[in-house]
Every structure is written in C-alpha cells, then in structure tokens.
Design a protein around this motif. Structure first.
Motif, PDB file in Angstrom:
ATOM      1  N   ARG A   1      -6.104  -2.334  -8.440  1.00 57.34           N
ATOM      2  CA  ARG A   1      -4.808  -1.684  -8.159  1.00 57.34           C
ATOM      3  C   ARG A   1      -3.759  -2.716  -7.763  1.00 57.34           C
ATOM      4  O   ARG A   1      -2.575  -2.540  -7.993  1.00 57.34           O
ATOM      5  N   LEU A   2      -4.204  -3.800  -7.139  1.00 63.16           N
ATOM      6  CA  LEU A   2      -3.327  -4.901  -6.771  1.00 63.16           C
ATOM      7  C   LEU A   2      -3.607  -6.061  -7.716  1.00 63.16           C
ATOM      8  O   LEU A   2      -4.754  -6.486  -7.861  1.00 63.16           O
ATOM      9  N   SER A   3      -2.552  -6.576  -8.341  1.00 61.90           N
ATOM     10  CA  SER A   3      -2.747  -7.615  -9.356  1.00 61.90           C
ATOM     11  C   SER A   3      -2.658  -9.024  -8.796  1.00 61.90           C
ATOM     12  O   SER A   3      -3.252  -9.950  -9.349  1.00 61.90           O
ATOM     13  N   SER A   4      -1.891  -9.207  -7.710  1.00 53.75           N
ATOM     14  CA  SER A   4      -1.723 -10.548  -7.150  1.00 53.75           C
ATOM     15  C   SER A   4      -1.742 -10.488  -5.629  1.00 53.75           C
ATOM     16  O   SER A   4      -1.025  -9.686  -5.031  1.00 53.75           O
ATOM     17  N   LEU A   5      -2.554 -11.351  -5.022  1.00 52.80           N
ATOM     18  CA  LEU A   5      -2.677 -11.373  -3.563  1.00 52.80           C
ATOM     19  C   LEU A   5      -2.599 -12.805  -3.054  1.00 52.80           C
ATOM     20  O   LEU A   5      -3.252 -13.701  -3.579  1.00 52.80           O
ATOM     21  N   VAL A   6      -1.776 -12.998  -2.022  1.00 54.39           N
ATOM     22  CA  VAL A   6      -1.642 -14.301  -1.363  1.00 54.39           C
ATOM     23  C   VAL A   6      -2.029 -14.115   0.100  1.00 54.39           C
ATOM     24  O   VAL A   6      -1.620 -13.147   0.738  1.00 54.39           O
ATOM     25  N   ALA A   7      -2.834 -15.028   0.641  1.00 53.96           N
ATOM     26  CA  ALA A   7      -3.274 -14.896   2.033  1.00 53.96           C
ATOM     27  C   ALA A   7      -3.569 -16.270   2.626  1.00 53.96           C
ATOM     28  O   ALA A   7      -3.575 -17.276   1.925  1.00 53.96           O
ATOM     29  N   GLY A   8      -3.820 -16.276   3.940  1.00 54.87           N
ATOM     30  CA  GLY A   8      -4.220 -17.503   4.612  1.00 54.87           C
ATOM     31  C   GLY A   8      -3.562 -17.741   5.950  1.00 54.87           C
ATOM     32  O   GLY A   8      -4.092 -18.445   6.800  1.00 54.87           O
ATOM     33  N   HIS A   9      -2.389 -17.136   6.189  1.00 56.68           N
ATOM     34  CA  HIS A   9      -1.639 -17.466   7.406  1.00 56.68           C
ATOM     35  C   HIS A   9      -2.139 -16.746   8.653  1.00 56.68           C
ATOM     36  O   HIS A   9      -1.689 -17.056   9.756  1.00 56.68           O
TER      37      HIS A   9
ATOM     38  N   ARG B   1       1.561   8.005 -11.775  1.00 58.41           N
ATOM     39  CA  ARG B   1       1.278   6.745 -12.454  1.00 58.41           C
ATOM     40  C   ARG B   1       0.213   5.948 -11.685  1.00 58.41           C
ATOM     41  O   ARG B   1      -0.085   6.266 -10.535  1.00 58.41           O
ATOM     42  N   LEU B   2      -0.316   4.939 -12.370  1.00 58.16           N
ATOM     43  CA  LEU B   2      -1.449   4.201 -11.799  1.00 58.16           C
ATOM     44  C   LEU B   2      -1.066   2.761 -11.456  1.00 58.16           C
ATOM     45  O   LEU B   2      -0.633   2.010 -12.336  1.00 58.16           O
ATOM     46  N   PRO B   3      -1.242   2.351 -10.190  1.00 56.88           N
ATOM     47  CA  PRO B   3      -1.044   0.952  -9.812  1.00 56.88           C
ATOM     48  C   PRO B   3      -2.040   0.066 -10.552  1.00 56.88           C
ATOM     49  O   PRO B   3      -3.212   0.409 -10.705  1.00 56.88           O
TER      50      PRO B   3
ATOM     51  N   LEU C   1       0.829  -1.210   0.000  1.00 55.61           N
ATOM     52  CA  LEU C   1       0.000   0.000   0.000  1.00 55.61           C
ATOM     53  C   LEU C   1       0.864   1.261   0.000  1.00 55.61           C
ATOM     54  O   LEU C   1       0.546   2.243  -0.673  1.00 55.61           O
ATOM     55  N   GLY C   2       1.959   1.246   0.743  1.00 55.57           N
ATOM     56  CA  GLY C   2       2.870   2.388   0.754  1.00 55.57           C
ATOM     57  C   GLY C   2       3.515   2.610  -0.598  1.00 55.57           C
ATOM     58  O   GLY C   2       3.626   3.751  -1.074  1.00 55.57           O
ATOM     59  N   ALA C   3       3.930   1.517  -1.252  1.00 56.03           N
ATOM     60  CA  ALA C   3       4.554   1.628  -2.573  1.00 56.03           C
ATOM     61  C   ALA C   3       3.543   2.099  -3.617  1.00 56.03           C
ATOM     62  O   ALA C   3       3.873   2.895  -4.508  1.00 56.03           O
ATOM     63  N   MET C   4       2.290   1.639  -3.507  1.00 58.99           N
ATOM     64  CA  MET C   4       1.242   2.107  -4.418  1.00 58.99           C
ATOM     65  C   MET C   4       1.021   3.608  -4.281  1.00 58.99           C
ATOM     66  O   MET C   4       0.866   4.328  -5.278  1.00 58.99           O
ATOM     67  N   GLN C   5       1.016   4.044  -3.038  1.00 62.63           N
ATOM     68  CA  GLN C   5       0.821   5.475  -2.770  1.00 62.63           C
ATOM     69  C   GLN C   5       1.943   6.298  -3.402  1.00 62.63           C
ATOM     70  O   GLN C   5       1.702   7.370  -3.976  1.00 62.63           O
TER      71      GLN C   5
END
Length: 355
Positions: free
Chosen positions: A271-279, A246-248, A235-239
C-alpha cells in the motif's frame, strides 16, 4: 553490628553513591506521549541511557509549545537541576529555552531541529549558555529521497503526459517540515512532468490528513502520487483514498517518513510504495555524545559540535522485516570516542540496527 550487616550497608551506600553521581539528563520531548514516533524515539534513547549509566527523565509536551516552555522553566529554574537538558527546536522554541538556561550551569544539546541561522544571530554570544552542540538528521534529503523514489516506483511517463501530486507537510512553524518540503521541491524541479496540485499542512496528524485528503481527492481525482512528511499523515491519506473506492499502491502511490509498525506493514503489503526512516535513532546517539562530554571527551574533535547525520535511508522490504522483528541490541558504550584515535568518527547509523 555484625560484619555481614556492615558489608550490606556498605554495598547499599556504594550503590546509592553511584546512583547519586550518575550524570542526569532531562529530555523535553515535543511530541505526544501516545505518538508512535516520539514513543519509539524515547525508547531507543532510554535504552542508550541505561547502557551508558545515565539518569534520563523524559517530559512530553503533548504537541504544545507552551508546555515545552513551562517544562524548561521548571527544569532550569528548579532546585534539582539536571546536568544536561536535551531539547528540540520544534515551533522555534529553542532561543527562549537557551535564554532561560543562561547562568543555570545546565549543559544543553539540541536534537532533531537545530537553531536556524537567524536564531543563532539573534542570540549572539552568550557566555552563560553551555550549548555543547546539536545533532540532527538531514531532513531535506529525506524529502528529496521520498519523491525521487516515488517517481522511480511509478516508472516512465509518456511524452506530453503529466502526473498530479499532492503533498502533506507538518506544522508550518516546524523546521523539520520545512526542510522535508524543500527536499520535495528539489526533486520536483528535476521532474517537470509532475504537477504539485496542492500542499497542505496536516500537522503530523492522521485525522487531519484524512479530512484534508477526503476533499483533495475529490478536487483532484487524477492524483497519481501522494508525498507525506510523516507516517501518520500518509496513513490518513490512504484511508481517505480507500474511502473513495480506490486502492493505495495501485491507483495512487504513497510515500512516508518514519518506521511505526503500521507504516512498515503498509510498505510490506504494497500500500506504501516508498518509505524513508532512520531519524528515530537521534536521541540514542545524543546520549553517547552526552556521556562522552560528561567524561571530559572533547566531542567536537570527533566530527564537530554541530552534526547533520545522513541517517535517512530508503527502506526496502527486507529491511522492513528486520525492523518489524525483535529490536536488536546496540552496544552504545562501544560507540564512545573515549580512548579512540583522533581519526575516529562516531559511526551513528541505522545500519547498527539492521545488521
């Protein structure tokens, strides 16, 4: 004394007795008490403890390893020791805590970051330490999945062309960060067309990653891909990218780990192209193991005492919507190995929340 009053007093005494004999657990949470990941992690853990009838207390270290060690000393050397202590090997603090626990009678479970092989060797055989096991997610696989999927989202690259990649890791001294980075480098080795321009340590912080990204995007204006070891750094890098005009998701593709509402929304709106979750579920599953151990179940007979679970998965838009909706209830008691056949394996998985 009336029979009604006697009955009321008996009920109160029975309730008090049940509470007094509830298995007590302390969790040394290494994160911030305002940090989305560790708060949601704790909430899932508390839901499990409540369902299982465990007495759970959580102590936040506020990202300070010295706080963790002080809290461990207080818990293990105090007059009211818990039955179990759950800890994370964040910044390699586990061996010091295990030494403190020697002879205390408190049983220990390590979650999220297990002991390294070197730490195990240095500790040696210590009969006074009651370590019942460890429970971790496959963080190397998370790092690998993110970059592999990010490249899949980007699409084929023309012969002779290359892609610039920036990477944001966590604390240098955190095993989880190192494992995710190792997974990223494994994917990188499979794709020679990708050039890792720079890897920086954002220390899991949105603010720090923003400041780093502001400089990095100036230094590497052709950056096509950004890999981040957690949601806040992404999120910080997107900002920072947006601040550069430029556009994320269009000019640069981003990936992240975790399932905070803000990062889920970023995945939903592209804005986010790939997300990994579960832990974030690890703490809840740890409560199931502790409850079984407290009841005399040999948890090692149902998959071993040191477990690495394939909890991470890529989260698509449909799953994002489910995770953003009402939290589904999990029957943690039904997951117990008590009374199950020898072939039973604990079905710990994010799928239990995505059904």
């Amino acid at each position: 004394m009336s029979k009604v009053l006697i009955a009321c007093l008996w009920c109160l005494g029975a309730a008090y007795g049940a509470m007094a004999h509830a298995t007590s657990v302390v969790f040394l949470n290494p994160g911030m008490s305002t940090e989305t990941f560790w708060v949601s992690y704790t909430q899932f853990m508390q839901a499990a403890a409540k369902d299982l009838g465990l007495d759970l207390r959580v102590r936040y270290a506020e990202r300070d390893a010295n706080n963790t060690l002080a809290q461990a000393r207080e818990v293990l050397q105090g007059s009211q020791r818990p039955d179990y202590l759950v800890l994370v090997n964040e910044q390699y603090v586990a061996p010091q805590i295990l030494r403190m626990a020697e002879g205390s009678g408190v049983k220990l479970l390590v979650v999220n970051s297990a002991l390294t092989p070197d730490q195990v060797q240095l500790l040696g055989a210590r009969n006074g330490i009651h370590l019942i096991g460890s429970l971790v997610a496959d963080d190397e696989e998370a790092g690998y999945l993110m970059l592999s999927d990010l490249l899949h989202q980007y699409g084929p690259v023309a012969p002779g062309q290359s892609l610039d990649l920036l990477a944001f890791s966590g604390f240098k001294t955190t095993p989880v960060a190192q494992l995710r980075e190792r997974g990223m480098r494994r994917a990188l080795a499979e794709h020679p067309e990708v050039r890792l321009r720079q890897l920086v340590f954002g220390e899991w912080s949105r603010e720090r990653a923003f400041e780093q990204a502001m400089q990095l995007f100036k230094r590497y204006p052709q950056t096509a891909l950004v890999w981040s070891a957690n949601d806040q750094m992404a999120l910080g890098a997107m900002q920072a990218l947006q601040a550069s005009g430029r556009l994320p998701g269009k000019d640069t593709l981003f990936s992240a780990v975790n399932s905070s509402p803000e990062i889920l929304q970023a995945r939903l709106d592209g804005r986010l192209s790939s997300l990994v979750a579960g832990h974030f579920t690890v703490g809840g599953w740890a409560m199931v193991l502790i409850n079984d151990d407290a009841k005399g179940v040999d948890i090692g007979a149902y998959g071993g005492r040191d477990r690495q679970l394939a909890l991470f998965q890529l989260i698509d838009v449909g799953q994002v919507r489910r995770l953003l909706g009402p939290t589904p209830s999990v029957n943690f008691r039904a997951l117990s190995a008590q009374g199950k056949p020898a072939s039973y394996l604990y079905p710990f998985s994010l799928q239990l929340l995505l059904r």
